[in-house]
Design an enzyme around this catalytic site. Structure first.
Site, PDB file in Angstrom:
ATOM      1  N   GLU A  37       0.859  -1.194   0.000  1.00 52.85           N
ATOM      2  CA  GLU A  37       0.000   0.000   0.000  1.00 52.85           C
ATOM      3  C   GLU A  37       0.888   1.235   0.000  1.00 52.85           C
ATOM      4  O   GLU A  37       1.609   1.492   0.961  1.00 52.85           O
ATOM      5  CB  GLU A  37      -0.893  -0.019   1.254  1.00 52.85           C
ATOM      6  CG  GLU A  37      -1.748   1.231   1.392  1.00 52.85           C
ATOM      7  CD  GLU A  37      -2.521   1.268   2.714  1.00 52.85           C
ATOM      8  OE1 GLU A  37      -2.912   0.194   3.241  1.00 52.85           O
ATOM      9  OE2 GLU A  37      -2.711   2.385   3.245  1.00 52.85           O
ATOM     10  N   ARG A  41       0.448  10.277   0.592  1.00 49.27           N
ATOM     11  CA  ARG A  41       0.805  11.360   1.521  1.00 49.27           C
ATOM     12  C   ARG A  41       1.960  12.184   1.006  1.00 49.27           C
ATOM     13  O   ARG A  41       2.395  13.122   1.667  1.00 49.27           O
ATOM     14  CB  ARG A  41       1.208  10.760   2.879  1.00 49.27           C
ATOM     15  CG  ARG A  41       0.057  10.082   3.566  1.00 49.27           C
ATOM     16  CD  ARG A  41       0.458   9.481   4.888  1.00 49.27           C
ATOM     17  NE  ARG A  41      -0.454   8.410   5.216  1.00 49.27           N
ATOM     18  CZ  ARG A  41      -0.352   7.622   6.266  1.00 49.27           C
ATOM     19  NH1 ARG A  41       0.638   7.789   7.120  1.00 49.27           N
ATOM     20  NH2 ARG A  41      -1.232   6.685   6.481  1.00 49.27           N
ATOM     21  N   THR A  65      -4.388   5.956   2.138  1.00 49.53           N
ATOM     22  CA  THR A  65      -4.728   7.333   2.519  1.00 49.53           C
ATOM     23  C   THR A  65      -5.575   7.999   1.430  1.00 49.53           C
ATOM     24  O   THR A  65      -5.416   9.177   1.111  1.00 49.53           O
ATOM     25  CB  THR A  65      -3.471   8.179   2.854  1.00 49.53           C
ATOM     26  OG1 THR A  65      -2.536   7.385   3.582  1.00 49.53           O
ATOM     27  CG2 THR A  65      -3.829   9.366   3.731  1.00 49.53           C
ATOM     28  N   LYS A 125     -10.949  -1.819   6.480  1.00 49.47           N
ATOM     29  CA  LYS A 125      -9.765  -1.460   7.259  1.00 49.47           C
ATOM     30  C   LYS A 125     -10.266  -0.989   8.618  1.00 49.47           C
ATOM     31  O   LYS A 125     -11.219  -0.209   8.697  1.00 49.47           O
ATOM     32  CB  LYS A 125      -9.023  -0.333   6.535  1.00 49.47           C
ATOM     33  CG  LYS A 125      -8.006   0.424   7.399  1.00 49.47           C
ATOM     34  CD  LYS A 125      -7.102   1.258   6.530  1.00 49.47           C
ATOM     35  CE  LYS A 125      -6.351   2.307   7.343  1.00 49.47           C
ATOM     36  NZ  LYS A 125      -5.004   2.580   6.819  1.00 49.47           N
TER      37      LYS A 125
HETATM   38  C1  3PG Z   1      -2.068   3.693   8.058  1.00 54.88           C
HETATM   39  O1  3PG Z   1      -2.309   4.596   7.272  1.00 54.88           O
HETATM   40  O2  3PG Z   1      -2.529   2.573   7.935  1.00 54.88           O
HETATM   41  C2  3PG Z   1      -1.230   3.996   9.245  1.00 54.88           C
HETATM   42  O3  3PG Z   1      -0.590   5.219   9.136  1.00 54.88           O
HETATM   43  C3  3PG Z   1      -0.260   2.926   9.576  1.00 54.88           C
HETATM   44  O4  3PG Z   1       0.011   3.125  10.926  1.00 54.88           O
HETATM   45  P1  3PG Z   1       1.433   2.839  11.578  1.00 54.88           P
HETATM   46  O5  3PG Z   1       2.354   3.902  11.076  1.00 54.88           O
HETATM   47  O6  3PG Z   1       1.209   2.974  13.051  1.00 54.88           O
HETATM   48  O7  3PG Z   1       1.853   1.460  11.191  1.00 54.88           O
END
Ligand code: 3PG
Length: 203
Positions: A37, A41, A65, A125
């Site tokens: 994924e 960002r 995102t 999710k």
């Molecule tokens: C996401 O978008 O799934 C999270 O930012 C992942 O979270 P993490 O950085 O705590 O693994």
């Protein structure tokens, strides 16, 4: 096959330099994690998705995102095979549904989950997993909503991932721990491959 069943862990990656996308994806695939994924960002994200699509066919690359309908169109145009959103709005889920690719809309509450189930969507999710209640919360959801499965992400690390993966309503987990920013900056692909292999072994 469901997106949740392709690998135990989906690396959530933040790519600042599109030049790193292909060696990064190759390291993750070599470690045993073919589902990647790429989060939208950074300005490099769409180019990164396109490069992985073109040059690493063994990978299943998607966009994370995802927050707007424009994000969806641009991601699919770049080659994204799936879409992941942190939360869900009506317009977003309608556009995901129309996109023609797999998608995991984000949900964090019982009502959000139920609203998606009403639309026939049963793979979601769960975000932000640790902050929203983590393993005990997901266990509680399995009672009233046994037919819904999740990819929890947010705050999960290699040591906590097994507790999530042991739950009947969790297909896989996601996280950024496989691609630490310092390893990416140093182009340390062997470290990332090792982290991926350690995570792949959880499945
Ligand atoms: C996401 O978008 O799934 C999270 O930012 C992942 O979270 P993490 O950085 O705590 O693994």
């Amino acid at each position: 096959m469901s997106l949740l069943d392709l690998a135990p862990v989906i690396p959530v990656v933040v790519i600042d330099d599109a030049e790193t996308a292909v060696p990064l994806a190759r390291a993750l695939v070599a470690g045993g994690l073919p589902v990647i994924e790429v989060t939208l960002r950074t300005p490099a994200a769409r180019d990164a998705i396109a490069r992985i699509t073109d040059e690493v066919p063994e990978a299943t690359v998607g966009a994370g995102t995802v927050r707007t309908t424009e994000d969806i169109a641009a991601s699919v145009a770049a080659g994204a095979k799936f879409l992941v959103s942190p939360g869900t709005t009506l317009s977003l889920v309608e556009a995901m549904d129309a996109s023609g690719v797999a998608y995991l809309p984000g949900a964090a509450t019982v009502s959000e989950v139920m609203a998606l189930v009403e639309r026939g969507i049963k793979e979601l999710k769960f975000f932000p997993a640790e902050a929203a209640g983590g393993v005990p919360y997901l266990k509680s959801l399995a009672g009233p909503l046994p037919d819904v499965r999740f990819c929890p992400t947010g705050g999960i690390r290699v040591n906590t991932a097994p507790d999530y993966l042991a739950l009947p309503n969790v297909g896989c987990v996601g996280g950024t721990w496989l691609t630490p920013a310092d390893a990416l900056a140093a182009r340390d692909w062997s470290r990332i491959e090792k982290l991926a292999a350690e995570a792949a072994a959880l499945g």
